[in-house]
Design an enzyme around this catalytic site. Structure first.
Site, short mmCIF file in Angstrom:
data_model
loop_
_atom_site.label_atom_id
_atom_site.label_comp_id
_atom_site.label_asym_id
_atom_site.label_seq_id
_atom_site.Cartn_x
_atom_site.Cartn_y
_atom_site.Cartn_z
N TYR A 1 0.87 -1.30 -0.09
CA TYR A 1 -0.08 -0.12 -0.07
C TYR A 1 0.79 1.36 -0.04
O TYR A 1 2.02 1.19 0.73
CB TYR A 1 -1.01 -0.01 1.13
CG TYR A 1 -1.50 1.23 1.57
CD1 TYR A 1 -2.48 1.99 0.57
CD2 TYR A 1 -1.25 1.83 2.86
CE1 TYR A 1 -3.18 3.17 0.72
CE2 TYR A 1 -2.07 3.12 3.28
CZ TYR A 1 -2.87 3.78 1.93
OH TYR A 1 -3.62 5.01 2.15
N ASP B 1 -0.99 -6.74 6.78
CA ASP B 1 -2.21 -6.02 6.61
C ASP B 1 -3.25 -6.56 5.81
O ASP B 1 -3.24 -7.06 4.72
CB ASP B 1 -1.75 -4.60 5.59
CG ASP B 1 -2.81 -3.70 5.26
OD1 ASP B 1 -4.02 -3.99 5.54
OD2 ASP B 1 -2.47 -2.51 4.84
#
Length: 389
Positions: free
Chosen positions: A103, A176
């Site tokens: 990300y 994540d």
């Protein structure tokens, strides 16, 4: 007698320590007090100061930890602050092996800030190439940072295999899990040490809160995380904790609808003449479909696609949509579209985007709970507009 294990759907309603401080309240009260009264010098109540502990935050933390099958959790002000809290576990000059295509906010935090403030160094590799992971490990490697599926190209990581490799070398693992939520994937059961979420997404589920959470897989890590949370103070406020806990109540039914919708949308897009490529682990054509089936409950609620054409074609598509909203986030009950090049990964250079496979004709769809027929009809209108030169 041991309590009978409950199904996930039941646990979303009842898991954790949600007893309210208000008598007979069916839902935990929002306790906004910053300080709590001590009865004397030798009194050490469970709650003394809300930066350290708060009843509403406790109710939420215990619920999400139970859903992830961890020992406890720390609720943070945002997903990025949850990532920052995890990185505080690492000593100065630590090295981290990171998933390719991580990300953009995580990349920015590691490269633009931690590299300069704490000497953090990183190596980006395909975490499914275990030989490459082993080769990337250094004497000062302290953590492997996973993201599965990745944002936005939805690459899937073999969590169990990577966890085994890391454990054998005494290296922490953190994943994540935002794109999956505990409904779709529970990495602690696959050997991961830490799970983080941007709770603003599927955990909250209604695009009305900002928050992050870190779930620990063992008591020692939980103790360290709580000390960091107390010291740094990047905590989630009681009202957002209340909203996140309320969102968890419907996680099971929301995710079931959203993931079912996403599969139908992906199948439709895969056959569309205006679509160059579809990324969705739930499709048999996805190169990691078998891995997705092993460790995920479904292919998820995010679909990415490359539109045939250039940025102008994407612009026409977006402007023709009437249900999908153009937004930076994902995971809400409403369907959203995101242009990764100019939005979620805007802070990266063109070269970095190209390396990650992010092109100007790539869009990410966060599929909501609307009627799937309406969503497909909306996308049809958008793709028809995109095809007009």
């Amino acid at each position: 007698m041991a309590e009978k294990p409950r199904s996930f759907a039941t646990r979303t309603i009842h898991a954790g320590e949600q007893s309210s401080v208000a008598d007979n309240a069916i839902f935990p009260a929002i306790v906004t007090s910053s300080s709590f009264i001590k009865r004397g010098l030798d009194d050490h109540p469970e709650y003394a100061y809300s930066r350290v502990a708060n009843p509403t935050r406790h109710a939420y933390e215990t619920c999400v930890a139970a859903l992830e099958e961890g020992v406890g959790a720390v609720a943070c002000a945002s997903g990025v602050s949850a990532t920052a809290t995890v990185l505080e576990l690492l000593p100065k000059d630590a090295h981290v092996v990171v998933m390719n295509g991580v990300y953009g906010g995580t990349f920015r935090l590691m490269e633009d800030y931690r590299a300069h403030t704490s000497g953090l160094t990183t190596t980006y590799v395909d975490l499914n190439d275990l030989d490459a992971v082993a080769a990337a490990i250094r004497p000062n490697t302290q953590m492997i940072w996973l993201e599965s599926p990745t944002n936005p190209l939805l690459h899937v990581v073999d969590i169990a295999a990577l966890s085994e490799l890391a454990q054998a070398r005494g290296i922490l693992t953190c994943i994540d899990n935002t794109f999956c939520s505990p409904w779709n994937q529970r990495p602690i059961t696959l050997g991961v040490d830490l799970v983080m979420h941007s709770a603003s997404k599927y955990i909250g589920g209604h695009s009305d809160l900002t928050g992050g959470v870190v779930v620990a897989g063992n008591p020692e890590l939980l103790t360290r995380l709580r000390k960091i949370s107390m010291a740094v103070g990047a905590i989630q406020g009681p009202f957002d904790c209340y909203l996140a806990l309320r969102g968890l109540k419907t996680l099971d039914v929301r995710m079931e609808r959203q993931c079912a919708n996403a599969l139908r949308v992906a199948q439709h897009l895969e056959r569309h003449p205006q679509v160059e490529q579809v990324f969705y682990p739930g499709l048999e054509s996805h190169p990691q479909h078998a891995l997705c089936q092993r460790q995920m409950r479904s292919g998820g609620a995010v679909v990415a696609l490359r539109v045939k054409g250039d940025r102008a074609a994407v612009k026409r598509l977006v402007e023709a949509l009437s249900i999908f909203v153009l937004a930076d986030s994902l995971g809400g009950v409403e369907s959203m579209i995101n242009h990764s090049w100019s939005m979620s990964h805007n802070s990266l250079s063109p070269q970095q985007k190209a390396t990650m496979g992010i092109s100007e004709n790539l869009v990410r769809l966060s599929i909501g709970i609307e009627d799937c027929r309406d969503l497909i009809e909306d996308l049809e209108a958008g793709l028809q507009a995109a095809a007009v030169a």
